[in-house]
Motif scaffolding. Sequence first.
Motif, PDB file in Angstrom:
ATOM      1  N   HIS A  30      32.579  -3.570 -14.057  1.00 36.37           N
ATOM      2  CA  HIS A  30      31.311  -3.722 -14.740  1.00 36.37           C
ATOM      3  C   HIS A  30      31.454  -3.590 -16.252  1.00 36.37           C
ATOM      4  O   HIS A  30      31.005  -4.468 -16.973  1.00 36.37           O
ATOM      5  CB  HIS A  30      30.155  -2.877 -14.202  1.00 36.37           C
ATOM      6  CG  HIS A  30      28.924  -3.303 -14.926  1.00 36.37           C
ATOM      7  ND1 HIS A  30      28.146  -4.342 -14.524  1.00 36.37           N
ATOM      8  CD2 HIS A  30      28.452  -2.957 -16.143  1.00 36.37           C
ATOM      9  CE1 HIS A  30      27.247  -4.594 -15.446  1.00 36.37           C
ATOM     10  NE2 HIS A  30      27.403  -3.755 -16.437  1.00 36.37           N
TER      11      HIS A  30
ATOM     12  N   HIS B 260      26.088  -1.099  -8.613  1.00 31.71           N
ATOM     13  CA  HIS B 260      25.133  -2.156  -8.266  1.00 31.71           C
ATOM     14  C   HIS B 260      25.848  -3.373  -7.672  1.00 31.71           C
ATOM     15  O   HIS B 260      25.202  -4.289  -7.206  1.00 31.71           O
ATOM     16  CB  HIS B 260      24.235  -2.530  -9.459  1.00 31.71           C
ATOM     17  CG  HIS B 260      24.940  -3.161 -10.613  1.00 31.71           C
ATOM     18  ND1 HIS B 260      24.483  -3.069 -11.895  1.00 31.71           N
ATOM     19  CD2 HIS B 260      26.065  -3.895 -10.700  1.00 31.71           C
ATOM     20  CE1 HIS B 260      25.291  -3.708 -12.715  1.00 31.71           C
ATOM     21  NE2 HIS B 260      26.261  -4.238 -12.007  1.00 31.71           N
ATOM     22  N   HIS B 261      27.174  -3.346  -7.712  1.00 33.11           N
ATOM     23  CA  HIS B 261      27.922  -4.401  -7.016  1.00 33.11           C
ATOM     24  C   HIS B 261      28.158  -4.034  -5.557  1.00 33.11           C
ATOM     25  O   HIS B 261      28.755  -4.805  -4.817  1.00 33.11           O
ATOM     26  CB  HIS B 261      29.273  -4.625  -7.700  1.00 33.11           C
ATOM     27  CG  HIS B 261      29.145  -5.162  -9.089  1.00 33.11           C
ATOM     28  ND1 HIS B 261      29.099  -6.504  -9.346  1.00 33.11           N
ATOM     29  CD2 HIS B 261      29.009  -4.543 -10.284  1.00 33.11           C
ATOM     30  CE1 HIS B 261      28.959  -6.691 -10.660  1.00 33.11           C
ATOM     31  NE2 HIS B 261      28.895  -5.508 -11.244  1.00 33.11           N
TER      32      HIS B 261
HETATM   33 CU   LIG Z   1      27.813  -5.203 -12.918  1.00 37.20          CU
END
Ligand SMILES: [Cu+2]
Lengths: 593, 194, 113
Positions: free
Chosen positions: A292, A341-342
């Motif tokens: 991220h 959030h992945h």
């Molecule tokens: Cu991300």
Amino acid sequence: MDNVSSHGTTAHGHVHEPPHEHAHEELGWWRKYVFSVDHKVIGIQYAITGLLFLLFGFCLMMIMRWQLAYPGRPIPLIGQWLGQARAPMGIMLPEFYNQLGAMHGTIMVFMGVVPLAVGGFGNFVLPLQIGAPDMAFPKINMASYWAYFLGGVTMLLSFFQRGGAAQSGWTSYPPLADIADGQTVWLIGMVFLITSSLLGSINFIVTTVQLRAKGLSWMRLPFFVWAQLVTSFLLLLAFPPLEAAAVLQLMDRLAGTSFFLPSGLVISGKPLAVAGGGNPVLWQHLFWFLAHPEVYVLILPAMGIVSEIIANNTRKPLWGYKAMVYSVVFIGFMSFVVWAHHMFMTGMGTTMSAFFQTTTMIISIPSVVILTALLLSLWGASIRFTTPMLFALAFLPMFGIGGLTGLPLGLAPSDIHLHDTYYVIGHFHYVVAPGTIFGLFAGVYYWFPKATGRKMNDLLGALHFWTSFVCINLVFMPMFIEGLAGMNRRMYDGGMQYKYNASVLHWNVVQGYASWGLGLAQIFFIVNFFMSIKWGKAVDRNPWEATTLEWSAPSPPGHGNFLTEPIVYRGPYEYSVPGAARDFSPQFEPEKA
Amino acid sequence: MNIPYTVEIRPDTGLANGKLGIWLFLASEVMLFGALFSTYIILRNGAAEWPHGELSVPLGAINTVILISSSVTMVMAWASLKMNDWAKHRLYLIATFVLAALFLVNKYFEYSDHLAKGEGPWHSTFLAIYFTLTGLHGLHIVGGMIVMAYFIGPGAKLWRANADQFANRIEYTGLYWHFVDLVWIFLFPVLYLL
Amino acid sequence: MHSDHGDVHASVRKYFMIGAALLIFTGITVAANLMHLAIPLAITVALAIAITKASMVAAVFMHLSDEKKWIYGALLLTVVFFIVLMSVPSFTNMDSIGRHEPAIGGGEHPAGH
Ligand SMILES: [Cu+2]
Ligand code: HEM
């Protein structure tokens, strides 16, 4: 590191050094252009290697697009050259499709965009913009490029090993990645690339902190420098966990450990003979802990480039420079706490989902601040529509689409439906392709005169821009439609699932032609690039009438960059200052009494 | 051409370039080992049972003593330079190198003992993380030894050309070396005792 | 050379003292281990000693007790993200992943039973 010479001045350089003065600096061809320690040469090496990898990665994708548009049909033109193991009789094998997919992602992210954005622009522009004679550690800088080069070569060679290149996606999720062909060489290549990034990021931070010219206080730094500084911190602190994860995966593959292999794994009906007890989700945590922040590594330098170009071509100060600086620092900080959030679909519970979707919503605020500031900078300006400005302007809505489509992905309830569909592919490509890569093209057009002393051709530039702009949207916009209709990503051939996607499949043909068109559009750029090196319009130091320090150095700057020690007198974007004689007041020109 | 602040200190930051550089490098190392410690906790939490007394505490303790001593000799190698005592500097730096080598010899006996019993990294998640952590730490020891060998050998010339710069380089080597020691200070209880 | 000759002379003693203290703490750790404390207590004791030792190395040998603000800043940032990294295990174990018993009631697994 220490080309010890008798001079004590901070920055002095000579474009055309009389040979007798610096006899020891008269380097041979190899030391000057190949194993150079000069940040400008290294920057250009990075940029060109990065551009070549971008082209190569793009070619992989164009081949994949054929299989998606016309599943199971022989690939025209090049199909027969791919070989029995990849495409017998020109028809692509699923394994080969997977290799192309994994390597496309890896190449574009780690060997294309990051080296071009950070290694290329960072190296070339950053020392010039802060008035430094070079990077703080020139030899480490060279080592960083060569580590990248070796990593790149390793990755390319991996196509030719038995079983082919890595085929478990650029995310390399285990257990698949622990057992699939090709992964070992991928991991070794990644270790080289990570090393390169670490060396580079240390260098950028030290250079920015230590080598700023006299008078260049923090709030006088061009936004591009801020973006690179934050990016470097991301690389420095987020990459090591991926390095650790790569070591663990290598151990799994070579030493028979089961860090990422749970007990009781059965493959093709046979129990896997390992000790087990590992945790596949651990990989995802370590991977996204890097990856991220990595997406911000991809976008921040482009934002920096675009900001420079917008200020220059609107002939106005950036609107809300300080807010932008705080935002970029805040983005950098927050990007370390959104990674899961992945992973909404890994079985993570609601508490964790709630936490990570909250942080994800929070991090979109500073992104919006920056985008808004850039949009408002256009307000009331008499814009110069130069080639770099075309790309910079397009960046804004494209990044906007990419960012906004990220929001539904950041909320667990909607992500459950969208995860692993083409919608996700649409989302991140809008940020990275018409977003970042347009930003990078803008940068090439903008700083080309500084690097070569010549401008690129504007007609070819405009052609490149408009054809690319149309094609790229035709490639990526339909992905949202396909994704919302439930079409999964990473599919060689949808099989039974294609039954449910029947209503959107025709978009694959459109995307195919658009992507091949996009490929053709790059010919304008390639021709322009090489033509302009030789025949482009010769320019002086400051062809764009810009304000930042790099434009006070000769084009191209000699070894040591500046003819006299640069001193900074004002902020970075003093355009159209009321009462000034011209519409730009460079940082390097003293106030007239 | 000269890079500013290679030796002299930049007034507003109070630092020479190398000092900031080495600390940033160590920061990234913290994250590297952090990820591995994190892995250790996850594996241990998920394990049905976690072995005790599998490693030889005496050997581990001896290595701890060796590394701590090497930290002292390392810092003395730097302090001697600051006191302009070249002979002592040589002595301490070589001592550090020898202690590092002893550490590796000890480690070699430990490794071969395990492997002789067929207990390689594949055997259990405990041994997997043990070999990975200590192996990576061992590589750091080797890296440190290479740097020290350089400053004992060809790198020593710099002392006469530029004493301050040489002292700085020894200081940075020391910072790295203390960090390697510091990692071991955690590895020892985590792997051998708990 | 720098003008801090005096300082260095004074520090030499400190370096040896700290070295000795580190060795003593190592002894204590090993001794505590021989007492076969209950696992949670043993972990606490061992980690407390390790952290003490590490702080001594960092503060004295690495001169962190007296550094410049940029280095403190960089390290502070690192420590924050290090803590985030160390919380990954509890992330994986929280809620539902990695839990063997139903989600209600039981807290963290007592390590290593
Ligand atoms: Cu991300
Ligand atoms: C600004 C707000 C953003 C939000 C809220 C956001 C949110 C998300 C979420 C939640 C996902 C996971 C989707 C899934 O797998 O189901 C995702 C994927 C992705 N995003 Fe973003 N994103 C944002 C910006 C960006 C930026 C700036 C970039 C890169 C320059 C980016 C690149 C990516 C990539 C590469 C993936 C896919 C990774 C993969 O699974 O292969 N995103 N985004």
